[in-house]
Scaffold this active site. Structure first.
Site, PDB file in Angstrom:
ATOM      1  CB  THR A   1      -0.728  -0.292   1.259  1.00 43.37           C
ATOM      2  OG1 THR A   1      -1.596  -1.546   1.320  1.00 43.37           O
ATOM      3  CG2 THR A   1      -1.373   1.281   1.177  1.00 43.37           C
TER       4      THR A   1
ATOM      5  NE  ARG B   1       0.674   9.916  -3.575  1.00 44.09           N
ATOM      6  CZ  ARG B   1      -0.462  10.385  -2.736  1.00 44.09           C
ATOM      7  NH1 ARG B   1       0.813  12.005  -1.687  1.00 44.09           N
ATOM      8  NH2 ARG B   1      -0.957  11.115  -3.103  1.00 44.09           N
ATOM      9  CG  ASN B   2       7.090   7.073  -4.464  1.00 38.53           C
ATOM     10  OD1 ASN B   2       6.527   5.578  -5.030  1.00 38.53           O
ATOM     11  ND2 ASN B   2       7.172   8.204  -4.730  1.00 38.53           N
ATOM     12  NE  ARG B   3       6.388   1.189   2.599  1.00 39.80           N
ATOM     13  CZ  ARG B   3       5.055   0.932   1.844  1.00 39.80           C
ATOM     14  NH1 ARG B   3       4.428   1.826   0.956  1.00 39.80           N
ATOM     15  NH2 ARG B   3       4.717  -0.219   2.721  1.00 39.80           N
ATOM     16  CG  LEU B   4      10.790   8.785  -0.324  1.00 42.28           C
ATOM     17  CD1 LEU B   4      11.304   9.952  -1.547  1.00 42.28           C
ATOM     18  CD2 LEU B   4      11.997   8.319   0.344  1.00 42.28           C
TER      19      LEU B   4
END
Length: 235
Positions: free
Chosen positions: A16, A205-208
């Protein structure tokens, strides 16, 4: 694990992308208390409007026993002020014994639907007895009876034995509608987290993800800006 097994795991893993707004340094409140309260208020509002934050004050509490083995459980945060977040518990429970052993504690509030979490780390300080009594008498009658019936963290033979203990204390202290109809057990109390740091996690988003930390630099409460410096951690 074979290559096929690994491929199967990768195919079935749930992924997710976190769609939160994050948090920037210029959005932070001057004190950790104000910032945590803002997020807690948002979680409670979200629950009222959408119903997807069923326990906004559910707090995971981590301790370590005398062998160094960690332990974690979920309680409800019942106090939040400049002295730190607090919770109630049996004083003979495992968590209380572990706190007595090390004095250290960590806790977290997590609101997945908001992509937010707060981490507290520090030392445990016993609640004042007056606070314990004031909170205890505010509980529903059944919850007050449970505090007597449960020898928290100890083994029990069966569910029936637990319910029998409840019935005995319910008979001893019948519900009269008064806050004083059930006395406060001597071994019932609670703790606060005297924080050394408070970390705010905001999923992006994008695990940042954003991780902003109020770190203690001098004495003072969560409501005193001079006691804290802010820095950012990598996700």
């Amino acid at each position: 694990m074979t290559a096929n097994d690994r491929d199967a795991v990768h195919r079935t893993a749930r992924r997710t992308d976190y769609l939160g707004d994050g948090i920037a340094e210029d959005e932070l409140a001057a004190t950790p208390l104000e910032q945590v309260q803002r997020w807690l208020d948002a979680a409670e509002t979200r629950q009222a409007e959408r119903g997807d934050v069923p326990e906004p004050t559910a707090m995971s509490v981590a301790t370590v026993d005398r062998t160094g083995m960690p332990n974690v459980r979920t309680v409800l945060m019942r106090f939040l002020d400049g002295r730190g977040p607090g919770f109630v518990t049996g004083l003979t429970s495992a968590k209380a014994a572990e706190i007595e052993t090390t004095g250290t504690i960590a806790a977290s509030l997590t609101w997945p639907s908001l992509y937010r979490a707060v981490r507290f780390r520090g030392h445990a300080v016993p609640l004042d007895r007056d606070e314990v009594v004031d909170y205890f008498v505010s509980r529903p009658w059944g919850s007050r009876i449970s505090a007597w019936a449960s020898d928290q963290s100890r083994g029990v033979a069966s569910r029936a034995a637990l319910e029998a203990a409840y019935a005995r204390f319910a008979e001893r202290y019948p519900d009269t509608g008064s806050p004083d109809d059930v006395p406060v057990p001597d071994d019932w109390g609670g703790w606060r987290v005297a924080c050394r740091e408070v970390e705010l996690w905001a999923g992006r988003r994008n695990r940042l993800h954003d991780r902003l930390v109020y770190a203690r630099v001098t004495s003072g409460g969560l409501d005193e800006a001079r006691a804290w410096a802010v820095h950012r951690r990598q996700p």
